[in-house]
Write a protein that holds these residues in place. Structure first.
Motif, short mmCIF file in Angstrom:
data_model
loop_
_atom_site.label_atom_id
_atom_site.label_comp_id
_atom_site.label_asym_id
_atom_site.label_seq_id
_atom_site.Cartn_x
_atom_site.Cartn_y
_atom_site.Cartn_z
N UNK A 25 -6.45 -0.39 -2.57
CA UNK A 25 -7.11 -1.65 -2.21
C UNK A 25 -7.78 -1.54 -0.84
N UNK A 26 -7.14 -0.90 0.11
CA UNK A 26 -7.74 -0.72 1.44
C UNK A 26 -8.98 0.14 1.36
N UNK A 27 -8.95 1.15 0.52
CA UNK A 27 -10.12 2.03 0.39
C UNK A 27 -11.32 1.27 -0.18
N UNK A 28 -11.09 0.43 -1.19
CA UNK A 28 -12.19 -0.33 -1.77
C UNK A 28 -12.79 -1.30 -0.75
N UNK A 29 -11.95 -1.97 0.01
CA UNK A 29 -12.47 -2.91 1.01
C UNK A 29 -13.16 -2.18 2.15
N UNK A 73 -11.59 -11.69 6.00
CA UNK A 73 -10.36 -11.38 5.28
C UNK A 73 -9.71 -12.64 4.72
N UNK A 74 -9.93 -13.78 5.38
CA UNK A 74 -9.37 -15.04 4.88
C UNK A 74 -9.98 -15.38 3.53
N UNK A 75 -11.31 -15.26 3.44
CA UNK A 75 -11.99 -15.53 2.18
C UNK A 75 -11.62 -14.49 1.12
N UNK A 76 -11.43 -13.25 1.57
CA UNK A 76 -11.05 -12.19 0.64
C UNK A 76 -9.73 -12.52 -0.05
N UNK A 77 -8.75 -13.00 0.71
CA UNK A 77 -7.44 -13.31 0.12
C UNK A 77 -7.51 -14.53 -0.80
N UNK A 78 -8.48 -15.41 -0.55
CA UNK A 78 -8.64 -16.57 -1.45
C UNK A 78 -9.30 -16.16 -2.76
N UNK A 79 -10.32 -15.29 -2.66
CA UNK A 79 -11.02 -14.87 -3.88
C UNK A 79 -10.24 -13.83 -4.67
N UNK A 91 -4.44 -4.79 7.11
CA UNK A 91 -5.80 -5.12 6.71
C UNK A 91 -6.73 -5.16 7.93
N UNK A 92 -6.27 -5.75 9.02
CA UNK A 92 -7.10 -5.83 10.22
C UNK A 92 -7.37 -4.45 10.81
N UNK A 93 -6.41 -3.56 10.72
CA UNK A 93 -6.63 -2.20 11.21
C UNK A 93 -7.68 -1.47 10.38
N UNK A 94 -7.75 -1.79 9.08
CA UNK A 94 -8.80 -1.20 8.24
C UNK A 94 -10.18 -1.61 8.73
N UNK A 95 -10.34 -2.87 9.16
CA UNK A 95 -11.62 -3.34 9.71
C UNK A 95 -11.95 -2.58 10.99
#
Length: 424
Positions: A25-29, A73-79, A91-95
């Motif tokens: 999942x981290x790789x796709x984002x 990331x907030x919208x990502x978790x909602x969608x 997740x933030x470290x991936x950004x």
């Protein structure tokens, strides 16, 4: 003072599936955010301050930046609710990784040196994720409590140093399993400052090569075991077996894992040899002079040759390919630029780089120029009658140049000598 300690993890089947799913999942984002930055850069960036009226103009939008992508990331978790499974700081470290990769490509590092264009990560290229804020409280006996993963068994092959605080934890997937790298910091321990003045008695010169991995100014020659060459027959056999299996089959995947583990063993053997060689050299002197080699230039492909009709002629690349493989097998760049300086700093000693121009073509005794081809492995000077192995002569000369006792600034480079011979 900042240190890093790495340990092997022994996760359960459920924990192993969770970590692999996080990586995917981290790789796709990561790829999506990198593509978003590329899209804005190609559609909105312009090297001039005006455009012709007939050109197509992209719809203006805000430039993707670090904090904007973190807010997304907030919208990502909602969608996509399944992203709630991943720890928020991971997740933030991936950004942050996306930001660093893109900034190195556009702006460069602190020295202004730019890296290549970031590539989109395949499943085999995104292998780690980070907890930016780890704690010593996570450790409980032979386990470490990782948020949203659980208590994972750890092989504590060495104790953590006392007084250090755990700052971050990096989980990485390798050929033989998962590892955790703990970043430790202790502000009470100052960074070590090394101020050792080089003299003739406390220094040595080291010449790096392929016939002998290292030759110092004292006459000792250190041979390289050639780990990759020794394992070539095993690798070839495994590759033949893998190519005979259909793509996507379980048998082919298992053979790929065996090939990866064999390559990992070779890399570890090479690293162990480099560490032992560095300790051996540092036990002799406080200052070590080495050549400032550009291995990337030494391993470049030969330029193509063409005749008047445009037909390509032999350019010696077949022989050069074998030489390039030997350079990669020896790992000279890793030893000179990483392991030797690290070991020297930990021991309170110094490594100093010397311009390699002319160190193999001059006599270390009288500084007279003694031309030699690559196949000539013995040095003999007609002026002073000095004779010794070629690498030992270079080691002594490197030491003299490093101490300022000899100067080879007027020495002709290899390309100039070749041109002179061609004219003659």
């Amino acid at each position: 003072m900042r240190l890093a300690y790495q340990y092997k993890l022994l996760p359960s089947t459920l924990q192993l599936a969770t970590m692999n799913r996080w990586l995917d999942m981290l790789r796709h984002q990561y790829n999506w955010m990198l593509a978003d930055r590329f899209d804005w850069w190609e559609m909105n960036w312009c090297p001039v301050n005006a455009c012709p009226l007939i050109c197509s103009i992209a719809e203006p939008r805000e430039q993707p930046e670090y904090y904007g992508q973190k807010r997304s990331l907030v919208t990502l978790k909602q969608d996509r609710p399944w992203y709630k499974e991943i720890h928020s700081q991971v997740l933030q470290d991936m950004v942050k990784r996306v930001k660093l990769a893109f900034d190195r490509y556009i702006k460069g590092d602190c020295n202004g040196k730019r890296s290549g264009k970031p590539r989109f990560k395949s499943a085999n290229r995104y292998r780690s994720f980070t907890y930016p804020q780890a704690s010593i409280d996570w450790i409980d006996g032979n386990k470490i409590e990782l948020p949203k993963i659980g208590a994972v068994k750890v092989v504590w092959h060495r104790e953590l140093p006392q007084g250090f605080e755990v700052k971050s934890a990096i989980l990485s997937r390798k050929a033989d399993g998962w590892y955790i790298t703990l970043s430790l910091q202790d502000d009470s321990v100052p960074e070590q400052t090394i101020d050792v003045a080089p003299t003739w008695d406390n220094s040595i010169g080291v010449d790096m090569g392929l016939e002998h991995f290292a030759a110092d100014s004292e006459g000792e020659l250190i041979d390289y075991p050639r780990f990759l060459r020794q394992a070539e027959s095993k690798l070839a056999k495994l590759h033949r077996k893998r190519d005979a299996r259909p793509k996507g089959s379980i048998a082919r995947k298992k053979l790929n894992q065996r090939i990866a583990r064999l390559h990992q063993k070779i890399a570890r053997q090479r690293h162990q040899f480099h560490c032992e060689t560095a300790n051996q050299l540092l036990s002799k002197a406080d200052v070590i002079f080495v050549e400032d080699l550009s291995v990337s230039n030494m391993t470049k492909r030969c330029k193509p040759k063409q005749d008047e009709d445009g037909t390509f002629l032999p350019n010696g690349q077949a022989a050069k390919s074998g030489l390039n493989k030997s350079f990669a097998d020896a790992g000279i760049s890793q030893f000179v630029n990483q392991i030797l300086p690290f070991k020297a700093e930990r021991a309170g000693k110094r490594t100093m780089k010397v311009d390699p121009t002319g160190t193999s073509q001059h006599c270390c005794v009288c500084l007279n120029r003694v031309p030699k081809e690559l196949s000539d492995r013995w040095h003999f000077c007609l002026e002073c009658k000095a004779e010794m192995p070629r690498d030992t002569n270079s080691g002594v000369l490197i030491k003299k140049v490093g101490l300022g006792l000899a100067s080879l600034k007027k020495a002709q480079r290899t390309s100039v000598r070749r041109e002179a011979r061609a004219v003659a």
